[in-house]
Design a protein around this motif. Structure first.
Motif, PDB file in Angstrom:
ATOM      1  N   THR A  53       0.822  -1.207   0.000  1.00 18.27           N
ATOM      2  CA  THR A  53       0.000   0.000   0.000  1.00 18.27           C
ATOM      3  C   THR A  53       0.858   1.260   0.000  1.00 18.27           C
ATOM      4  O   THR A  53       0.513   2.266  -0.627  1.00 18.27           O
ATOM      5  CB  THR A  53      -0.922  -0.002   1.225  1.00 18.27           C
ATOM      6  OG1 THR A  53      -1.681  -1.208   1.231  1.00 18.27           O
ATOM      7  CG2 THR A  53      -1.866   1.184   1.198  1.00 18.27           C
ATOM      8  N   SER A  54       1.999   1.206   0.683  1.00 17.37           N
ATOM      9  CA  SER A  54       2.873   2.382   0.759  1.00 17.37           C
ATOM     10  C   SER A  54       3.387   2.770  -0.623  1.00 17.37           C
ATOM     11  O   SER A  54       3.420   3.955  -0.972  1.00 17.37           O
ATOM     12  CB  SER A  54       4.032   2.098   1.706  1.00 17.37           C
ATOM     13  OG  SER A  54       4.733   0.922   1.303  1.00 17.37           O
TER      14      SER A  54
ATOM     15  N   ASP B 233       0.613   4.286  -2.675  1.00 22.12           N
ATOM     16  CA  ASP B 233       0.340   5.669  -2.264  1.00 22.12           C
ATOM     17  C   ASP B 233       1.375   6.629  -2.859  1.00 22.12           C
ATOM     18  O   ASP B 233       1.028   7.748  -3.265  1.00 22.12           O
ATOM     19  CB  ASP B 233       0.337   5.767  -0.741  1.00 22.12           C
ATOM     20  CG  ASP B 233      -0.850   5.048  -0.111  1.00 22.12           C
ATOM     21  OD1 ASP B 233      -1.814   4.762  -0.847  1.00 22.12           O
ATOM     22  OD2 ASP B 233      -0.806   4.764   1.097  1.00 22.12           O
ATOM     23  N   LEU B 234       2.630   6.202  -2.893  1.00 25.37           N
ATOM     24  CA  LEU B 234       3.670   7.053  -3.475  1.00 25.37           C
ATOM     25  C   LEU B 234       3.448   7.242  -4.973  1.00 25.37           C
ATOM     26  O   LEU B 234       3.661   8.331  -5.516  1.00 25.37           O
ATOM     27  CB  LEU B 234       5.044   6.439  -3.220  1.00 25.37           C
ATOM     28  CG  LEU B 234       5.520   6.418  -1.749  1.00 25.37           C
ATOM     29  CD1 LEU B 234       6.825   5.647  -1.623  1.00 25.37           C
ATOM     30  CD2 LEU B 234       5.695   7.834  -1.223  1.00 25.37           C
TER      31      LEU B 234
ATOM     32  N   ASP C 245       9.598   4.041   9.427  1.00 19.39           N
ATOM     33  CA  ASP C 245       8.285   4.086   8.783  1.00 19.39           C
ATOM     34  C   ASP C 245       8.413   3.518   7.371  1.00 19.39           C
ATOM     35  O   ASP C 245       9.297   3.923   6.606  1.00 19.39           O
ATOM     36  CB  ASP C 245       7.767   5.527   8.724  1.00 19.39           C
ATOM     37  CG  ASP C 245       6.384   5.624   8.109  1.00 19.39           C
ATOM     38  OD1 ASP C 245       5.393   5.439   8.836  1.00 19.39           O
ATOM     39  OD2 ASP C 245       6.301   5.865   6.885  1.00 19.39           O
ATOM     40  N   GLU C 246       7.534   2.586   7.012  1.00 16.27           N
ATOM     41  CA  GLU C 246       7.661   1.895   5.722  1.00 16.27           C
ATOM     42  C   GLU C 246       7.575   2.853   4.544  1.00 16.27           C
ATOM     43  O   GLU C 246       8.429   2.849   3.649  1.00 16.27           O
ATOM     44  CB  GLU C 246       6.575   0.819   5.594  1.00 16.27           C
ATOM     45  CG  GLU C 246       6.619   0.080   4.259  1.00 16.27           C
ATOM     46  CD  GLU C 246       5.526  -0.970   4.143  1.00 16.27           C
ATOM     47  OE1 GLU C 246       4.859  -1.015   3.096  1.00 16.27           O
ATOM     48  OE2 GLU C 246       5.345  -1.736   5.112  1.00 16.27           O
ATOM     49  N   LYS C 247       6.553   3.697   4.514  1.00 19.01           N
ATOM     50  CA  LYS C 247       6.360   4.601   3.378  1.00 19.01           C
ATOM     51  C   LYS C 247       7.501   5.602   3.272  1.00 19.01           C
ATOM     52  O   LYS C 247       8.063   5.823   2.181  1.00 19.01           O
ATOM     53  CB  LYS C 247       5.016   5.324   3.527  1.00 19.01           C
ATOM     54  CG  LYS C 247       4.696   6.283   2.399  1.00 19.01           C
ATOM     55  CD  LYS C 247       3.330   6.925   2.606  1.00 19.01           C
ATOM     56  CE  LYS C 247       3.026   7.939   1.515  1.00 19.01           C
ATOM     57  NZ  LYS C 247       1.693   8.576   1.713  1.00 19.01           N
TER      58      LYS C 247
ATOM     59  N   GLU D 275      10.332   5.956   0.291  1.00 18.72           N
ATOM     60  CA  GLU D 275      10.422   7.237  -0.415  1.00 18.72           C
ATOM     61  C   GLU D 275      11.839   7.811  -0.325  1.00 18.72           C
ATOM     62  O   GLU D 275      12.431   8.209  -1.346  1.00 18.72           O
ATOM     63  CB  GLU D 275       9.414   8.222   0.169  1.00 18.72           C
ATOM     64  CG  GLU D 275       9.436   9.588  -0.514  1.00 18.72           C
ATOM     65  CD  GLU D 275       8.459  10.569   0.107  1.00 18.72           C
ATOM     66  OE1 GLU D 275       8.172  11.604  -0.518  1.00 18.72           O
ATOM     67  OE2 GLU D 275       7.991  10.290   1.237  1.00 18.72           O
TER      68      GLU D 275
END
Length: 723
Positions: free
Chosen positions: A466-467, A470-471, A635-637, A641
């Motif tokens: 999901t991360s 989202d990016l 944090d994964e996202k 990034e």
């Protein structure tokens, strides 16, 4: 008059009825008026004539009908009649046919968990009978005659006053005919809300068309009362493709591709037809059926539109017919009064799987896209000989006379041949004797050694994080559409300044200056998101000692910071801390980023983002050192990034010293820098900018600081005209 003015309330104040008696001031009692309850329930289920028709069509298909005939008068408000050849209704069931919650589909409440039929609650006919005059004529296979019954308020009613309300025998064919007359006759406010009967008829045509496409083996016909022709006529033996052709036309049917997807983990099967990249319309047409029921889903529609956004032009939308079969135990069909919406488990996973299948189908046929062409441009005259002039002069008529060709003004003419002379050819040539493989007169020499590539044999993996999704969405939301389109259709002019990393491109009649350093950063970051988990590999032979490489960067960092006490740090401590971080996360780095580190601290490989270009290995120590403090590992996202941005920074071409002037020779410059300059120049023109054309999404941030419009041909002509 004055007295009346004094007691009048301010204008716009809602007045209350004066109490007629003392009893009216008492609290009102809660009541359950059956007539009010039934009309409210009917209003929730039958909102318009098309909803009544949908319920009747589903009942007919549930009854095994292979032929349905629909007759409509005044948009269904005056008459809505549907005739089928199904099983029919037993005479003994007619008295309770229109009572609420009488159904043959459910025997216990738990049956809702495995419902596979269209109707099941027994509310459709009951609701219709409360707001319209309902007549049912039916005949079963075992019955000697047909039976006709009239209903009002959910109960049998006589056809005329004074007659019996019992069903009457009559002549009729096998099946059922249901006639709905004077819909909403006792709900005047709802009746007045329908302003156009033609709009209601169009909605009915759309609904009949949807089920005509989906219900294979069932014949459909629909027409207006009094018309000799039919609006829709579909034969029972017609295929799905033929049905789409009859309902939506040949332009759609000729561009359809079939798709199917399934996954036992999510308990679903999907199949359907979707248009390819040759066809697009202004508004998406999605015919969605879940477990054979026509429904709507904004999530599926948005996902399909996003899938097509990379294949269709701006404001272009597809036509999609989709039949989705989901395990009944995973679906809740009882969430909407008209059953227009349903809830099901694992919605995101199912939608993603379907969209990936459609995307693969579109990519497979995208190589054979067709375009509308003209043999002659408008206003162009064919070259003719003297004999043709004399022969045709007498045969000319006002309708066949050719128009005078339109003059092509110079301020609208642009260069269309990318092979014409570029700015690069005007630069002074480097020392022709300095580099290996250099030939006279060639300014785009590839002085770097040929790179060897081999297949890793690694299977393509689909990213479901999901991360990362989202990016990707954040990049698409920040897209500058005009600049993206300009870059996708640009013509490369040449490199202007290697130290400041500037290049010139032509878009239409405009000339732009591009910071190709920032453009490369945007491109490599987007490549990282698109190819996440599927990067190539740059192998080191022999392997590099991670700590030694980090030590080089740390020593250089300490020298750059100076000798002040505030900026002083222990090089060994920093190297060890960063090395431990990278070794600890080596499995994740290898799986997602092709960055392979052994437990002993040997660097075996780094990611390969693009073929034909090798990043500067002089930047490798700094790149690895920054992975420690500049990556958010908690944090994964944010981790993905920041890590992808560091990789993109590493891949961005470095700033190079400028070329010497016309009267100078490139003396004293190491051969490595000369070779690197030629490698970067060749990559910018033949690798980066062609790649930008294909897949760069120009963001609004890049538009602000990475692009400068140098000239507009029309504006220059206006300046010259004033001179």
């Amino acid at each position: 008059m004055a007295d009346h003015m004094e007691i009048d309330e301010p204008r716009g104040t809602k007045r209350k009825d004066p109490p007629s008696s003392i009893e009216d001031d008492a609290p009102r009692r809660i009541q359950a008026n059956p007539d009010v309850v039934n009309k409210i329930a009917a209003g929730e289920i039958i909102v318009a004539p098309v909803h009544a028709l949908k319920e009747l069509i589903e009942n007919a298909v549930d009854a095994g009908a292979t032929s349905l005939e629909v007759l409509v008068k005044d948009g269904g408000l005056k008459l809505l009649q549907i005739t089928d050849n199904g099983h029919g209704i037993d005479k003994e069931d007619l008295p309770i046919l229109c009572e609420r919650f009488t159904t043959s589909k459910l025997k216990k409440f738990e049956d809702l968990n495995s419902i596979c039929t269209y109707g099941f609650r027994g509310e459709a006919l009951a609701s219709i009978s409360h707001i319209a005059h309902l007549t049912v004529t039916t005949k079963t296979k075992d019955s000697s005659c047909a039976w006709r019954a009239h209903y009002d308020g959910g109960k049998l009613s006589p056809a005329k006053p004074g007659q019996s309300s019992d069903p009457k025998p009559t002549a009729g064919r096998g099946g059922t005919q249901i006639s709905v007359e004077d819909l909403f006759y006792n709900v005047p406010t709802r009746r007045r809300a329908f302003r156009s009967t033609s709009d209601e008829y169009n909605k009915i045509i759309d609904m009949v068309g949807r089920y005509s496409i989906h219900c294979a083996g069932v014949a459909f016909s629909c027409k207006k009362h009094g018309d000799s022709g039919t609006s829709i006529s579909v034969q029972s033996q017609a295929s799905v493709l033929d049905r789409i052709r009859q309902i939506h036309g040949g332009n759609v049917a000729n561009e359809l591709i079939h798709f199917s997807a399934s996954d036992d983990r999510w308990g679903f099967k999907a199949s359907g037809w979707a248009t390819n990249a040759n066809y697009h319309i202004k508004k998406t047409t999605l015919l969605l059926f879940i477990n054979n029921r026509s429904v709507e889903s904004s999530n599926i529609k948005k996902a399909v539109e996003q899938t097509y956004s990379t294949f269709l032009p701006k404001s272009g939308h597809p036509f999609v017919y989709m039949s989705l079969e989901i395990d009944p135990q995973r679906v809740d069909v009882n969430v909407h009064p008209t059953k227009r919406e349903v809830n099901f488990l694992n919605e995101d996973e199912i939608i993603q799987c379907i969209c990936e299948t459609i995307r693969e189908k579109l990519a497979a046929v995208d190589t054979s896209r067709t375009f509308m062409t003209q043999t002659l441009l408008p206003g162009t005259l064919l070259p003719r000989g003297p004999s043709q002039d004399t022969d045709e002069s007498s045969a000319k008529t006002p309708s066949t006379t050719r128009k005078t060709p339109v003059r092509a003004y110079e301020n609208n003419l642009v260069r269309t041949d990318a092979s014409l002379r570029k700015i690069t050819s005007m630069f002074p040539a480097a020392d022709k004797t300095s580099g290996p493989g250099t030939t006279a007169g060639d300014n785009t020499v590839n002085a770097s050694p040929e790179l060897e590539y081999e297949d890793t044999g690694r299977e393509l993996t689909h990213c479901r994080l999901t991360s990362v999704r989202d990016l990707r969405t954040a990049v698409r939301d920040d897209m500058h559409h005009e600049l993206t389109e300009t870059i996708a259709n640009h013509t490369f002019v040449g490199i202007v300044d290697e130290k400041r990393r500037l290049a010139a491109i032509q878009g239409g009649v405009k000339l732009f200056l591009i910071d190709y350093g920032r453009a490369c950063f945007e491109y490599f970051y987007q490549v990282g998101l698109t190819d996440f988990g599927n990067f190539g590999i740059i192998k080191f032979q022999p392997a590099l000692d991670l700590r030694e490489v980090l030590n080089l960067a740390a020593e250089q960092e300490k020298i750059a910071d100076g000798e002040g006490e505030d900026d002083d740090f222990d090089v060994a401590e920093v190297v060890e801390r960063v090395a431990e971080q990278l070794i600890e996360r080596r499995e994740m780095l290898l799986e997602y980023f092709s960055l392979e580190i052994t437990p002993a601290g040997e660097l075996l490989s780094i990611p390969l983002l693009v073929k034909g270009y090798t990043p500067s290995m002089a930047k490798l120590p700094q790149f690895l050192l920054r992975l420690g403090p500049y990556v958010n590992w908690t944090d994964e996202k944010l981790c993905f990034e920041s890590l992808l941005k560091e990789i993109a920074t590493f891949y961005v071409p470095e700033q190079l010293p400028p070329l010497p002037g016309n009267d100078q020779v490139e003396e004293g410059v190491p051969d490595e820098i000369k070779a690197r300059r030629e490698h970067v120049r060749r990559a910018v023109e033949h690798v980066f900018f062609p790649a930008f054309k294909a897949r760069l999404v120009a963001t609004k941030a890049f538009m602000k600081g990475g692009v400068l419009e140098l000239a507009n041909l029309k504006g220059l002509y206006r300046v010259f005209e004033r001179c």
